[in-house]
Design a protein around this motif. Structure first.
Motif, PDB file in Angstrom:
ATOM      1  N   LEU A   2     -99.790 -61.019  -0.044  1.00 25.09           N
ATOM      2  CA  LEU A   2     -98.826 -60.703   0.997  1.00 25.09           C
ATOM      3  C   LEU A   2     -98.425 -61.952   1.750  1.00 25.09           C
ATOM      4  CD1 LEU A   2    -100.339 -57.431   2.471  1.00 25.09           C
ATOM      5  CD2 LEU A   2     -98.315 -57.646   1.053  1.00 25.09           C
ATOM      6  N   GLY A   3     -97.158 -62.015   2.107  1.00 28.29           N
ATOM      7  CA  GLY A   3     -96.680 -63.178   2.825  1.00 28.29           C
ATOM      8  C   GLY A   3     -95.369 -62.896   3.505  1.00 28.29           C
ATOM      9  N   ARG A   4     -94.743 -63.958   3.940  1.00 29.29           N
ATOM     10  CA  ARG A   4     -93.510 -63.840   4.702  1.00 29.29           C
ATOM     11  C   ARG A   4     -92.512 -64.896   4.238  1.00 29.29           C
ATOM     12  NH1 ARG A   4     -93.918 -61.952  10.779  1.00 29.29           N
ATOM     13  NH2 ARG A   4     -91.736 -61.409  10.987  1.00 29.29           N
ATOM     14  N   ASN A   5     -91.254 -64.497   4.176  1.00 26.94           N
ATOM     15  CA  ASN A   5     -90.188 -65.402   3.748  1.00 26.94           C
ATOM     16  C   ASN A   5     -89.391 -65.911   4.934  1.00 26.94           C
ATOM     17  OD1 ASN A   5     -90.211 -65.209   0.686  1.00 26.94           O
ATOM     18  ND2 ASN A   5     -90.245 -63.064   1.294  1.00 26.94           N
ATOM     19  N   PHE A   6     -89.007 -67.180   4.842  1.00 27.43           N
ATOM     20  CA  PHE A   6     -88.220 -67.818   5.895  1.00 27.43           C
ATOM     21  C   PHE A   6     -87.116 -68.655   5.267  1.00 27.43           C
ATOM     22  CE2 PHE A   6     -92.506 -67.392   7.545  1.00 27.43           C
ATOM     23  CZ  PHE A   6     -92.321 -66.972   8.860  1.00 27.43           C
ATOM     24  N   THR A   7     -86.096 -68.952   6.057  1.00 24.96           N
ATOM     25  CA  THR A   7     -85.149 -70.000   5.695  1.00 24.96           C
ATOM     26  C   THR A   7     -85.340 -71.120   6.711  1.00 24.96           C
ATOM     27  OG1 THR A   7     -83.371 -69.015   7.017  1.00 24.96           O
ATOM     28  CG2 THR A   7     -83.439 -68.451   4.679  1.00 24.96           C
ATOM     29  N   ARG A  26    -100.473 -73.586   2.485  1.00 19.80           N
ATOM     30  CA  ARG A  26    -100.406 -72.853   1.212  1.00 19.80           C
ATOM     31  C   ARG A  26     -99.078 -72.130   0.985  1.00 19.80           C
ATOM     32  NH1 ARG A  26    -105.131 -70.572   3.075  1.00 19.80           N
ATOM     33  NH2 ARG A  26    -104.440 -68.497   2.494  1.00 19.80           N
ATOM     34  N   GLY A  27     -98.008 -72.732   1.509  1.00 19.18           N
ATOM     35  CA  GLY A  27     -96.684 -72.158   1.317  1.00 19.18           C
ATOM     36  C   GLY A  27     -95.988 -72.779   0.126  1.00 19.18           C
ATOM     37  N   ARG A  28     -94.812 -72.264  -0.163  1.00 19.53           N
ATOM     38  CA  ARG A  28     -94.026 -72.830  -1.270  1.00 19.53           C
ATOM     39  C   ARG A  28     -92.542 -72.589  -1.026  1.00 19.53           C
ATOM     40  NH1 ARG A  28     -96.327 -68.080  -3.932  1.00 19.53           N
ATOM     41  NH2 ARG A  28     -94.675 -66.556  -4.206  1.00 19.53           N
ATOM     42  N   THR A  29     -91.716 -73.420  -1.646  1.00 18.01           N
ATOM     43  CA  THR A  29     -90.272 -73.205  -1.561  1.00 18.01           C
ATOM     44  C   THR A  29     -89.886 -72.204  -2.637  1.00 18.01           C
ATOM     45  OG1 THR A  29     -89.835 -75.083  -3.016  1.00 18.01           O
ATOM     46  CG2 THR A  29     -89.768 -75.515  -0.658  1.00 18.01           C
ATOM     47  N   THR A  30     -88.975 -71.302  -2.304  1.00 19.85           N
ATOM     48  CA  THR A  30     -88.476 -70.350  -3.296  1.00 19.85           C
ATOM     49  C   THR A  30     -87.062 -70.709  -3.730  1.00 19.85           C
ATOM     50  OG1 THR A  30     -87.831 -68.848  -1.502  1.00 19.85           O
ATOM     51  CG2 THR A  30     -89.972 -68.463  -2.529  1.00 19.85           C
ATOM     52  N   SER A  31     -86.363 -71.489  -2.908  1.00 22.51           N
ATOM     53  CA  SER A  31     -85.088 -72.083  -3.330  1.00 22.51           C
ATOM     54  C   SER A  31     -84.791 -73.282  -2.446  1.00 22.51           C
ATOM     55  CB  SER A  31     -83.948 -71.063  -3.280  1.00 22.51           C
ATOM     56  OG  SER A  31     -83.514 -70.856  -1.962  1.00 22.51           O
ATOM     57  N   GLU A  32     -84.059 -74.228  -2.998  1.00 20.56           N
ATOM     58  CA  GLU A  32     -83.745 -75.462  -2.284  1.00 20.56           C
ATOM     59  C   GLU A  32     -82.273 -75.790  -2.478  1.00 20.56           C
ATOM     60  OE1 GLU A  32     -86.329 -78.628  -3.590  1.00 20.56           O
ATOM     61  OE2 GLU A  32     -88.108 -77.365  -3.504  1.00 20.56           O
ATOM     62  N   GLU A  33     -81.608 -76.142  -1.383  1.00 21.44           N
ATOM     63  CA  GLU A  33     -80.224 -76.609  -1.447  1.00 21.44           C
ATOM     64  C   GLU A  33     -80.119 -77.922  -0.692  1.00 21.44           C
ATOM     65  OE1 GLU A  33     -77.086 -73.867  -0.336  1.00 21.44           O
ATOM     66  OE2 GLU A  33     -78.259 -72.212  -1.173  1.00 21.44           O
ATOM     67  N   TYR A  34     -79.375 -78.853  -1.285  1.00 23.76           N
ATOM     68  CA  TYR A  34     -79.219 -80.167  -0.674  1.00 23.76           C
ATOM     69  C   TYR A  34     -77.742 -80.438  -0.419  1.00 23.76           C
ATOM     70  CZ  TYR A  34     -84.053 -80.652  -2.059  1.00 23.76           C
ATOM     71  OH  TYR A  34     -85.410 -80.452  -2.183  1.00 23.76           O
TER      72      TYR A  34
END
Length: 71
Positions: A2-7, A26-34
């Protein structure tokens, strides 16, 4: 897990700080825009997302605030 998503949008000089705090919690990126700035969608476990937000706020003097997309 279980976790939480952020932008999170941030300027390029903050990338190392954000990356470090994300890994530390212990987080991770789920999408990246530059573009003009960096825009990441990130996921953090429930056990650490609050400490990530606190650490990020402190490290950037309140400049960066992740927006929860789960609410």
């Amino acid at each position: 897990l279980l976790g939480r998503n952020f932008t999170l949008d941030f300027p390029y000089p903050q990338r190392k700080t954000v990356q470090h705090l994300l890994e530390q919690n212990r987080g991770r990126t789920t999408s990246e825009e530059y573009g003009a700035d960096i825009s990441w969608s990130i996921w953090l476990p429930h056990s650490t997302w609050q400490s990530f937000v606190t650490a990020l706020t402190e490290a950037t003097a309140g400049e960066l605030r992740p927006l929860s997309i789960d609410d």
